[in-house]
Motif scaffolding. Structure first.
Motif, PDB file in Angstrom:
ATOM      1  N   THR A 118       0.868  -1.186   0.000  1.00  0.00           N
ATOM      2  CA  THR A 118       0.000   0.000   0.000  1.00  0.00           C
ATOM      3  C   THR A 118       0.896   1.224   0.000  1.00  0.00           C
ATOM      4  O   THR A 118       1.563   1.503   0.990  1.00  0.00           O
ATOM      5  CB  THR A 118      -0.896   0.044   1.245  1.00  0.00           C
ATOM      6  OG1 THR A 118      -0.123  -0.422   2.343  1.00  0.00           O
ATOM      7  CG2 THR A 118      -2.113  -0.805   1.078  1.00  0.00           C
TER       8      THR A 118
ATOM      9  N   GLY B 515      -2.469   7.381  -0.157  1.00  0.00           N
ATOM     10  CA  GLY B 515      -1.244   7.168  -0.917  1.00  0.00           C
ATOM     11  C   GLY B 515      -0.880   8.284  -1.874  1.00  0.00           C
ATOM     12  O   GLY B 515       0.042   8.131  -2.672  1.00  0.00           O
ATOM     13  N   LEU B 636      -0.875  -0.015  -7.256  1.00  0.00           N
ATOM     14  CA  LEU B 636      -0.507  -1.002  -6.253  1.00  0.00           C
ATOM     15  C   LEU B 636       0.748  -1.685  -6.758  1.00  0.00           C
ATOM     16  O   LEU B 636       0.732  -2.307  -7.816  1.00  0.00           O
ATOM     17  CB  LEU B 636      -1.634  -2.035  -6.075  1.00  0.00           C
ATOM     18  CG  LEU B 636      -2.918  -1.459  -5.496  1.00  0.00           C
ATOM     19  CD1 LEU B 636      -4.002  -2.532  -5.454  1.00  0.00           C
ATOM     20  CD2 LEU B 636      -2.683  -0.912  -4.102  1.00  0.00           C
TER      21      LEU B 636
END
Lengths: 373, 831
Positions: A118, B515, B636
């Protein structure tokens, strides 16, 4: 199996003889002990505690005994079976523990394997630095005020006692927005400071006013290691009855101790800003060399360029003319204002050598700062 | 303002051991911004002496002239014998006095000197030029001294080569510190020492036989002093001390007369101008220019004048742009180029600061004179400055002062300021007391009378002192900011961050948590960026706010979308080898009003009315706050754990959902087409009926035009709109503890039917027993049928008050499928 013994004849039952029972019990103990794994133990369990096991079979013989003998025989068998079950449970636990230990060893992994599955993100350090400063003031009771980046000249300059011929208004510093006729006379600029937000706040509310104004501001500097045409400021403004220069000093000292740490000297240098009077530049003792690099070419300090001081920003007591233009009675109220350049604070607080890194958006620069600084 | 410490000491008797840095520290605390303290000649080491050239032998056969000389350096070389030196300069003759550096010395550089063989001779040292000594870089020839200097005299002291120079950045309110006199006054106050004021001179009174001057614009010129000096020796050179002081102050010596005017300007702060009297035609007239008039200034540029420009004229027309630059026609003549000037008229005038500032700006001519006039020059110093120049012309240029003294002065009302004696106390938050206040004001040259209310007359050199607060500032500054106590104000309780501010923070936290890395880009864009994004000619995003003076002419506009800057940052990262990227930016865009207006200039002597303020805001563009993301590479990562996943349109849409969740707003996603997105991979993001943004994959043409990684995906949405609809208060759901019943359905629908519609229909049909719904598979192909797609859902049913029976769950499922059939034409797969 013997038929029920209805007579009172003392019938001898082989299986209930104490020595036979004992023998069966010991045989069970031995079998459990011999079982090397849970499967073998299961077999031994069936053999020694199952329906066809010697003790189970002996137990059934009790019914055939005369009443006076039943109790003794029952007790004998019961004790023996109890002991066997306990031994079984003990061995079961032992073998399970052995099995678990073995499986857990087999399942062991290398926990040092990297795992970037992640991806992590990060907020820009200038954003989080601004928030940290905001939070310090919010905790004191200040509120956070914001305003437009494209701003009216009147609010950016005139209202702040920067008249039309003031040097700070020259074309060299300010980005001017084109008027509908293509000229520079739109009365609109990219704000050169967040002070117009202070003016807006004063125009908008009655004192007491305690606000901090973070935001992007613009000056026509070329980008280099220590300049950027688009930079961030946090300005603060307090307007209340009886506000003095002393209040300003106390407030800035508190901010510095929260933001940078204690034990560093501040230098209050008289300066000039049209919107404050008296005005001061605040210098912080260099926290790297603590002034020891001054006049000491053997120990140069990169952080303060061997000057011993780091410029934090400008401040002062609000010029009463600004209060008048913003509709505040200068005979009743006074105020202080300060402005801090965040890029420079970030450079100093986090050893950033080149301002371009804050501008270019390289993720390698921003990621280490994480979510808060 | 560059201030040589040696010169400063002439006016203030500073303690002997006080270094330039010590003095700088004191001045800084008094409010002068000393930027650097330059150590002149710090790396210079003798012997450096006066020499007399005894013989010169020209050495032929080299590319350039080379001289082999013998020089008398007295006893400086230890032997008293002539010193043998080879020299490449030719501007000296036998008998000249020159500066000789002997072996063992070190010149600035550092450049050690040793005897060496060159051009077939020994050169035991050098004959020096000004540049080699660090005196200035404009003289290539060697220095020829006046003949009276004795050979062997130490030249380091003679040429004042070692000194310290304070470089002071003078703030606009401190015009008087653009002079030695002003800085000395501050130094005197800082050290508590007396000041030897260089403007305290004996000046003869004005009379009627001075040079004829008429001032037609007394508002522009309220003082004009003119003096005349004749019989100036045209070839006289500036003495070393004068040249050195100019050089250290950053001014190039030119000719004696010009050097003297510059010197006096540095000394007392009064800009002077010297006219060649023989070239001035008749009386001097000060007036405004007429439109269309021209003047050739002494830099040789012909300037078109504006009616606002203030001029110095004679019978021939303009001969100077007042306070900015003189004209070429009456310039002092360079004796090197012909007969030099022997008679001069010295002008010491005082001009209106705003007029000078505008002229200097209009003609892009910031001069030493205009810099001073803009900030305010002492009008009372004009007479003394002119006198000082006259004295120096007499003393060192052999001139004769004419008796005529012209002094035209517009009446100056005395400015007095009434200040409550305790005002400085009230401003600073400490107690100074009346005596201190009075003393400090007197120190800066004010006349002070009165007790509780002081009547203060500021000195003529402080035009910046106009109100009581100006005076309070002076007292507080001189008493020292360090001596003001620190205290905390009593701040009333605040309301904390606003909901919108909390939301903006939450957005950043949510995206960083997902992210994304935050970037802050400049908002400047150009036509090229808008073209690359494929905006149609009539796209509203091509209407921009434009700057008059952009940093880069290619990017004159402000962004109407965050995407150009964000994609630039993405490309920059890719270029540096950062390939897997998820970036976000929070910032404003600038959308011009339908009819752009001009912002009025409002008064400052009162609060503007609400209508006036509304007119300001109406002239500003709309500046909504936006968020945008851009993704490329792997979203990912792949690794030892298995394959990762490429960033795609779906991540961009999901980023919008992340932001909507932070706003607590319900986001609707619809198929759409809009530049710069891929026409088949663009989602319109809406809250209720309001479109708040777009997300998806970029159009391949855009990706190519901007040289971005394939499949780069972006999202942009308006946070203000999103927030306006969000922020609903959540009601806590009642959580049932009865078992869940899960039912799966696979539906076949036309490929064009949006999954969102199918899901909405299933939800509506399933009724309130439905706890959640999840799409777990999508496929197209043979099994689904031509033009169809299969959507497989997992439905979870649960009741609040009982365990559902299998029949109840099945009934709910059938009802859901029926609704999907009715609304979207879905059929159960396999049915």
């Amino acid at each position: 199996m013997s038929a029920p013994n209805k007579s009172y004849d003392p019938v001898e039952v082989e299986a209930l003889k104490p020595e036979v029972v004992e023998q069966a019990r010991d045989a069970a103990f031995a079998a459990f002990a011999e079982a090397g794994d849970l499967a073998q133990l299961k077999e031994a369990k069936v053999a020694h505690t199952g329906d066809r096991s010697p003790l189970s079979l002996a137990n059934r013989e009790i019914g055939a005994l005369p009443p006076h003998a039943k109790a003794a025989a029952g007790k004998l068998i019961g004790q023996a079976r109890g002991a066997v079950n306990q031994a079984l449970a003990r061995r079961q636990a032992e073998l399970e523990a052995e099995r678990d230990a073995r499986v857990l060893v087999e399942e062991a992994v290398d926990v040092t394997l990297p795992y970037g599955r992640t991806p992590r993100g990060a907020r820009h350090p200038l954003t989080t630095l601004a928030e940290r400063i905001e939070d310090t003031f919010v905790a004191m009771g200040y509120e956070v005020a914001e305003g437009p980046e494209v701003e009216a000249e009147w609010l950016n300059f005139d209202a702040l006692n920067l008249g039309p011929d003031h040097p700070a208004r020259s074309m060299q510093d300010t980005f001017f927005v084109q008027a509908p006729d293509g000229s520079a006379d739109s009365g609109v600029v990219l704000r050169t400071q967040t002070s117009p937000v202070q003016a807006r706040t004063l125009l908008d509310r009655e004192p007491p006013v305690y606000v901090v104004c973070p935001g992007r501001v613009y000056r026509t500097d070329e980008l280099d290691a220590t300049h950027t045409p688009v930079f961030r400021q946090v300005e603060g403004l307090a307007v209340d009855e009886g506000i003095t220069f002393a209040d300003l000093k106390g407030t800035i000292e508190l901010l510095v101790s929260k933001l940078i740490g204690d034990g560093l000297e501040l230098r209050w240098r008289p300066s000039y800003f049209p919107f404050t009077e008296p005005s001061a530049e605040i210098d912080l003792q260099c926290f790297v060399c603590r002034g020891e690099s001054v006049g000491n070419p053997d120990k140069p300090c990169r952080t303060c360029s061997s000057e011993g001081w780091i410029e934090l920003g400008g401040c002062g007591v609000v010029n009463p003319r600004v209060l008048v233009a913003c509709g505040v009675d200068p005979n009743r109220y006074s105020g202080f204002a300060f402005g801090l350049g965040l890029e420079r604070i970030l450079m100093n607080r986090h050893n950033v050598a080149d301002m371009r890194d804050m501008v270019e958006g390289d993720v390698r620069f921003t990621l280490p700062f994480g979510m808060e600084i | 303002m560059r201030v040589p410490l040696s010169w400063l000491r002439e006016y203030v008797d500073l303690p002997a051991g006080e270094s330039g840095r010590d003095v700088a520290a004191r001045l800084v605390r008094a409010g002068l911004e000393v930027e650097t303290v330059e150590q002149i000649g710090a790396d210079l080491k003798g012997p450096l002496v006066v020499g007399e050239v005894l013989s010169i032998e020209e050495l032929p056969g080299f590319k350039k002239p080379i001289r082999h000389c013998y020089v008398n350096v007295g006893d400086a070389n230890g032997t008293g014998e002539p010193q043998e030196i080879v020299c490449g300069a030719t501007n000296f003759a036998v008998g000249d006095k020159v500066v000789v550096v002997l072996p063992g010395a070190v010149l600035p550089g550092p450049f050690p000197i040793a005897a060496r063989q060159t051009y077939g001779h020994t050169s035991a040292g050098m004959i020096c030029s000004a540049r080699e000594l660090g005196m200035g870089d404009d003289h290539n020839g060697i220095i020829v001294l006046e003949s009276h200097h004795e050979p062997g005299t130490d030249a380091i002291e003679l040429l004042e080569l070692v000194d310290e120079v304070l470089d002071i950045a003078v703030t606009p309110d401190r015009g008087y510190c653009l002079s030695m006199r002003g800085v000395a006054r501050e130094a005197a106050a800082a050290y508590g020492l007396p000041l030897a004021d260089p403007a305290l001179l004996d000046v003869p009174p004005a009379n009627s036989y001075g040079y004829l001057v008429k001032v037609a614009d007394p508002a522009g010129c309220d003082r004009f002093v003119a003096r005349t000096v004749t019989g100036i020796e045209p070839n006289a050179q500036s003495p070393i001390w004068l040249q050195r002081r100019l050089q250290k102050s950053g001014i190039r010596p030119i000719s004696l007369t010009v050097d003297i005017t510059n010197y006096v300007m540095l000394e007392v702060g009064q800009p002077l101008h010297a006219y060649d009297r023989e070239r001035v035609d008749g009386p001097i007239l000060v007036r405004r220019a007429e439109e269309g008039e021209t003047l050739t200034t002494l830099d040789g540029v012909e300037r078109k004048l504006s009616a606002e420009d203030l001029l110095i004229c004679d019978n021939s027309g303009p001969i100077g742009l007042a306070g900015v630059m003189g004209g070429a026609s009456t310039e002092i003549l360079d004796p090197a180029a012909g007969p030099g000037t022997t008679e001069v008229v010295i002008e010491a005038a005082h001009f209106d600061p705003v007029t000078i500032a505008r002229s200097a700006k209009r003609h892009k001519l910031p001069s030493e004179a205009s810099k001073r006039f803009e900030r305010g020059v002492d009008p009372e110093a004009a007479r003394a400055a002119a006198q000082r120049a006259v004295d120096l012309l007499v003393l060192i240029a052999g001139g004769t002062a004419e008796a005529g003294v012209t002094d035209i002065a517009a009446p100056h009302p005395l400015r007095t300021i009434a200040i409550a004696a305790e005002l400085p106390d009230r401003v600073a938050g400490t107690e100074y007391g009346r005596e201190t206040v009075t003393r400090r004001l007197q120190e800066i040259g004010c006349t002070v009378v009165g007790a509780d209310v002081l009547e203060v007359t500021p000195p003529s050199w402080r035009p910046d002192l106009t109100d009581p607060y100006d005076l309070a500032e002076e007292v507080i500054r001189l008493e020292g900011y360090d001596n003001v106590p620190a205290r905390m104000p009593t701040v009333p309780p605040g309301r904390g961050l606003t909901e919108a501010q909390r939301f903006h923070r939450r957005t950043g936290v949510a995206l960083a948590g997902a992210g994304y890395v935050e970037v802050n880009n400049y908002p400047f864009v150009g036509q090229a960026a808008l073209d690359a994004l494929g905006f149609e000619p009539d796209d509203e995003r091509r209407r921009t706010v434009t700057l008059v003076n952009p940093l880069n002419d290619e990017e004159p506009s402000l962004r109407t979308s965050l995407l150009p800057g964000l994609l630039g940052a993405l490309r920059r990262n890719v270029g540096r080898g950062n390939t897997d990227l998820a970036l976000f930016e929070l910032g404003t865009v600038f959308l011009p009003r339908a009819e752009p207006k001009v912002a009025p200039r409002l008064p400052v002597d009162r609060r503007p009315t609400d209508e006036e303020l509304a007119a300001l805001d109406a002239a500003l563009p709309d500046q909504p706050r936006r968020v945008a993301v851009a993704l490329a590479g792997e979203r990912l990562p792949s690794g030892w754990w298995g394959k990762g996943g490429a960033a795609s349109w779906a991540d961009a849409v999901e980023a919008a959902r992340t932001v909507a969740a932070a706003a607590n707003a319900e986001l609707t996603v619809r198929q759409a087409q809009r530049a710069p997105w891929h026409p088949g991979r663009c989602a319109e993001l809406a809250v209720g009926d309001r479109v708040v943004g777009y997300a998806g994959e970029l159009h391949p043409r855009v990706i190519k035009a901007l040289n971005l990684p394939e499949r780069t995906s972006v999202m942009e949405l308006d946070l203000d709109l999103l927030f306006a609809d969000g922020g609903r208060r959540v009601s806590g759901p009642a959580v049932s503890s009865y078992p869940v019943a899960t039912q799966d359905v696979a539906l076949i629908v036309d490929a064009a039917v949006p999954a969102a519609e199918v899901e909405a229909a299933l939800r509506q049909g399933a009724g309130e027993l439905l706890e959640s719904i999840r799409l777990f598979d999508v496929f197209t192909g043979e099994q689904a049928g031509e033009g169809k797609k299969s959507l497989a859902y997992s439905l979870r049913f649960r009741a609040a008050d009982r365990t559902l029976t299998a029949d109840e769950a099945s009934a709910a499922r059938e009802s859901a499928v029926a609704a999907a059939s009715a609304r979207t034409g879905a059929v159960l797969r396999g049915a």
